[in-house]
Design a protein around this motif. Structure first.
Motif, PDB file in Angstrom:
ATOM      1  N   THR A  22      16.821  15.017   3.475  1.00 19.56           N
ATOM      2  CA  THR A  22      15.936  16.054   2.516  1.00 19.56           C
ATOM      3  C   THR A  22      15.125  17.101   3.407  1.00 19.56           C
ATOM      4  OG1 THR A  22      13.538  14.848   3.772  1.00 19.56           O
ATOM      5  CG2 THR A  22      14.525  13.701   2.117  1.00 19.56           C
ATOM      6  N   ASP A  23      15.227  18.291   2.921  1.00 22.36           N
ATOM      7  CA  ASP A  23      13.843  19.488   3.261  1.00 22.36           C
ATOM      8  C   ASP A  23      13.788  20.449   2.336  1.00 22.36           C
ATOM      9  OD1 ASP A  23      16.104  21.710   2.157  1.00 22.36           O
ATOM     10  OD2 ASP A  23      17.207  21.091   4.005  1.00 22.36           O
ATOM     11  N   GLU A  24      12.724  21.701   2.322  1.00 21.36           N
ATOM     12  CA  GLU A  24      12.134  21.738   1.022  1.00 21.36           C
ATOM     13  C   GLU A  24      13.456  22.153  -0.583  1.00 21.36           C
ATOM     14  OE1 GLU A  24      12.796  24.976   3.810  1.00 21.36           O
ATOM     15  OE2 GLU A  24      12.214  22.989   3.584  1.00 21.36           O
ATOM     16  N   LYS A  25      14.528  22.359   0.268  1.00 18.26           N
ATOM     17  CA  LYS A  25      15.879  22.788  -1.220  1.00 18.26           C
ATOM     18  C   LYS A  25      16.092  21.790  -1.383  1.00 18.26           C
ATOM     19  CE  LYS A  25      16.302  27.384   1.067  1.00 18.26           C
ATOM     20  NZ  LYS A  25      17.403  28.706   1.350  1.00 18.26           N
ATOM     21  N   HIS A  26      16.335  20.328  -0.728  1.00 14.86           N
ATOM     22  CA  HIS A  26      16.687  19.296  -0.763  1.00 14.86           C
ATOM     23  C   HIS A  26      15.303  17.951  -0.884  1.00 14.86           C
ATOM     24  CE1 HIS A  26      19.859  21.961   1.024  1.00 14.86           C
ATOM     25  NE2 HIS A  26      20.392  21.518   0.000  1.00 14.86           N
ATOM     26  N   PRO A  27      14.806  18.001  -2.081  1.00  9.51           N
ATOM     27  CA  PRO A  27      13.963  17.236  -2.518  1.00  9.51           C
ATOM     28  C   PRO A  27      14.719  15.003  -2.298  1.00  9.51           C
ATOM     29  CG  PRO A  27      13.149  18.409  -3.887  1.00  9.51           C
ATOM     30  CD  PRO A  27      14.305  18.755  -3.121  1.00  9.51           C
ATOM     31  N   LEU A  53       5.346   5.973   1.273  1.00  8.75           N
ATOM     32  CA  LEU A  53       5.310   7.029   1.886  1.00  8.75           C
ATOM     33  C   LEU A  53       3.568   7.359   1.973  1.00  8.75           C
ATOM     34  CD1 LEU A  53       7.460   8.449  -1.594  1.00  8.75           C
ATOM     35  CD2 LEU A  53       8.179   8.576   0.676  1.00  8.75           C
ATOM     36  N   ASN A  54       2.757   7.619   1.353  1.00  4.89           N
ATOM     37  CA  ASN A  54       1.433   7.030   1.671  1.00  4.89           C
ATOM     38  C   ASN A  54       1.510   6.409   2.952  1.00  4.89           C
ATOM     39  OD1 ASN A  54       1.062   8.375  -0.658  1.00  4.89           O
ATOM     40  ND2 ASN A  54       0.026   6.379  -1.823  1.00  4.89           N
ATOM     41  N   VAL A  67       5.746  15.971   1.945  1.00  6.59           N
ATOM     42  CA  VAL A  67       5.293  16.576   1.016  1.00  6.59           C
ATOM     43  C   VAL A  67       6.087  16.682  -0.532  1.00  6.59           C
ATOM     44  CG1 VAL A  67       4.967  19.145   0.410  1.00  6.59           C
ATOM     45  CG2 VAL A  67       4.634  19.067   2.387  1.00  6.59           C
ATOM     46  N   GLN A  68       5.546  16.112  -1.288  1.00  7.79           N
ATOM     47  CA  GLN A  68       5.782  16.417  -3.399  1.00  7.79           C
ATOM     48  C   GLN A  68       5.588  17.515  -3.880  1.00  7.79           C
ATOM     49  OE1 GLN A  68       2.854  13.836  -5.632  1.00  7.79           O
ATOM     50  NE2 GLN A  68       4.970  13.078  -7.064  1.00  7.79           N
ATOM     51  N   TYR A  77       9.971  15.526   0.717  1.00  6.74           N
ATOM     52  CA  TYR A  77      11.238  15.870   1.466  1.00  6.74           C
ATOM     53  C   TYR A  77       9.872  15.923   2.390  1.00  6.74           C
ATOM     54  CZ  TYR A  77       8.138  20.808   1.358  1.00  6.74           C
ATOM     55  OH  TYR A  77       7.532  21.500   1.352  1.00  6.74           O
ATOM     56  N   MET A  78      10.908  16.047   3.690  1.00  4.07           N
ATOM     57  CA  MET A  78       9.685  16.217   4.774  1.00  4.07           C
ATOM     58  C   MET A  78       9.679  17.120   6.020  1.00  4.07           C
ATOM     59  SD  MET A  78      10.332  13.880   8.808  1.00  4.07           S
ATOM     60  CE  MET A  78       9.259  12.209   8.190  1.00  4.07           C
ATOM     61  N   THR A  79       8.805  17.973   6.488  1.00  2.00           N
ATOM     62  CA  THR A  79       8.355  19.043   7.205  1.00  2.00           C
ATOM     63  C   THR A  79       9.322  18.946   8.051  1.00  2.00           C
ATOM     64  OG1 THR A  79       6.323  18.433   8.221  1.00  2.00           O
ATOM     65  CG2 THR A  79       6.706  20.106   6.054  1.00  2.00           C
ATOM     66  N   ASP A  80       9.402  20.139   8.607  1.00  3.78           N
ATOM     67  CA  ASP A  80      10.256  20.117   9.952  1.00  3.78           C
ATOM     68  C   ASP A  80       9.417  18.635  11.583  1.00  3.78           C
ATOM     69  OD1 ASP A  80      12.057  22.144   9.939  1.00  3.78           O
ATOM     70  OD2 ASP A  80       9.991  23.571  10.172  1.00  3.78           O
TER      71      ASP A  80
END
Length: 331
Positions: A22-27, A53-54, A67-68, A77-80
């Motif tokens: 995942t990333d911000e373009k691939h949740p 997730l929580n 981030v949702q 997705y997960m940030t860096d």
């Protein structure tokens, strides 16, 4: 009710999925995360994944954030993780630019760096255009040489090695019939894509190119020497004084330069030297301490008539001799 198979490792696998998939373009939505977990042999319900997730987001000191994205096509997705993509690109460029790292080892290192981001972003680290035409080392032993030198520096012990040169058969041959060098290592520096060791020997600090050192090993029980000399040593100044890492007599040299080369002088000598404008408004002079060598004269000649050695007289005379010899060769 018995626990479903794989529950003990579910959090770790879910973390890996988020990091690599995942990333911000691939949740990924929760149903998609459930499917991904099943591909890893872990049965999970949607409700439990929300709780996981929580849990992952609430771990103290975690180097990420989950981030949702809401709305159509949304998901999690997960940030860096540890490194931003720009930081990874910088590290990849450094690996590609390093002549002492072999092409095979470069690929291995870059593949490992790619594990710190999503597989989609990892594709952006494929910057092979940067190595086009670059000379790369063919000897991976240099990595272990660097490690041995760092170990000796940390331990404060001397090292022994054979120092080599290339011959016409493109093989490294030891200097002085294989005589062992013994020096006190102080610091490693990286210049023009090569590692150099700054070491104390014969009453002064000298440098050695690491890829020309063979059979490096610590001398057990030998205390490193030259502490006072190294305390008074400025590595940055030493590197600025030298051209092509060739030694020469240290002189205060004054250069007369066209104004358009102000940036080139600052790039080479830093902002320390004063640039003094000339009365004609088109030139300036600057003075810097330089280890005068043929490489320095070649560097000056590269500017054509735009940079001239103005002094001292003996350096100016040596520059003229160099140019005269070159003129003779090309008659």
């Amino acid at each position: 009710m018995p626990r479903k198979e794989g529950q003990k490792r579910k959090l770790l696998v879910l973390l890996e999925i988020l990091a690599r998939e995942t990333d911000e373009k691939h949740p990924l939505s929760v149903p998609q995360l459930v499917e991904k977990l099943q591909e890893h042999g872990i049965e999970a319900e949607r409700k439990s994944v929300y709780g996981d997730l929580n849990t992952l987001n609430s771990l103290p000191g975690a180097p990420y954030e989950i981030v949702q994205l809401r709305g159509r096509g949304g998901g999690y997705y997960m940030t860096d993780v540890l490194f931003e993509l720009a930081e990874l690109k910088l590290l990849v460029d450094a690996v590609y630019a390093s002549k002492f790292i072999t092409a095979r080892k470069s690929k291995t290192l870059i593949d490992k760096l790619g594990q710190f981001t999503s597989r989609y972003r990892q594709a952006e680290l494929d910057r092979k255009v940067l190595v086009s035409g670059r000379i790369k080392s063919t000897d991976e032993k240099i990595l272990y040489t660097v490690d041995a030198l760092h170990t000796a520096i940390t331990a404060g012990e001397q090292v022994q090695f054979k120092y080599c040169d290339w011959n016409l058969q493109k093989k490294m041959t030891p200097r002085h019939d294989g005589q062992l060098y013994q020096v006190s290592p102080w610091v490693l520096v990286w210049e023009n894509g090569n590692y150099y060791l700054i070491a104390y020997t014969e009453g002064r600090l000298k440098h050695y190119r690491v890829d020309k050192m063979q059979n490096v090993h610590q001398v057990a029980g030998s205390k490193r020497e030259g502490a006072a000399e190294y305390a008074a040593f400025d590595v940055n100044t030493y590197m600025q004084q030298m051209f092509g890492m060739f030694n020469g007599p240290l002189k205060k040299v004054t250069l007369l330069c066209e104004n358009r080369f102000a940036g080139a002088m600052i790039d080479r000598f830093g902002t320390g030297p004063i640039l003094l404008p000339c009365e004609d408004g088109e030139h300036f002079t600057m003075t810097a301490e330089i280890q005068v060598s043929p490489q320095f004269f070649g560097w000056v000649a590269g500017f054509g008539t735009g940079v001239v050695v103005a002094g001292p007289p003996e350096v100016r005379a040596e520059m003229k001799k160099t140019l005269d010899r070159l003129q003779e060769l090309y008659r």
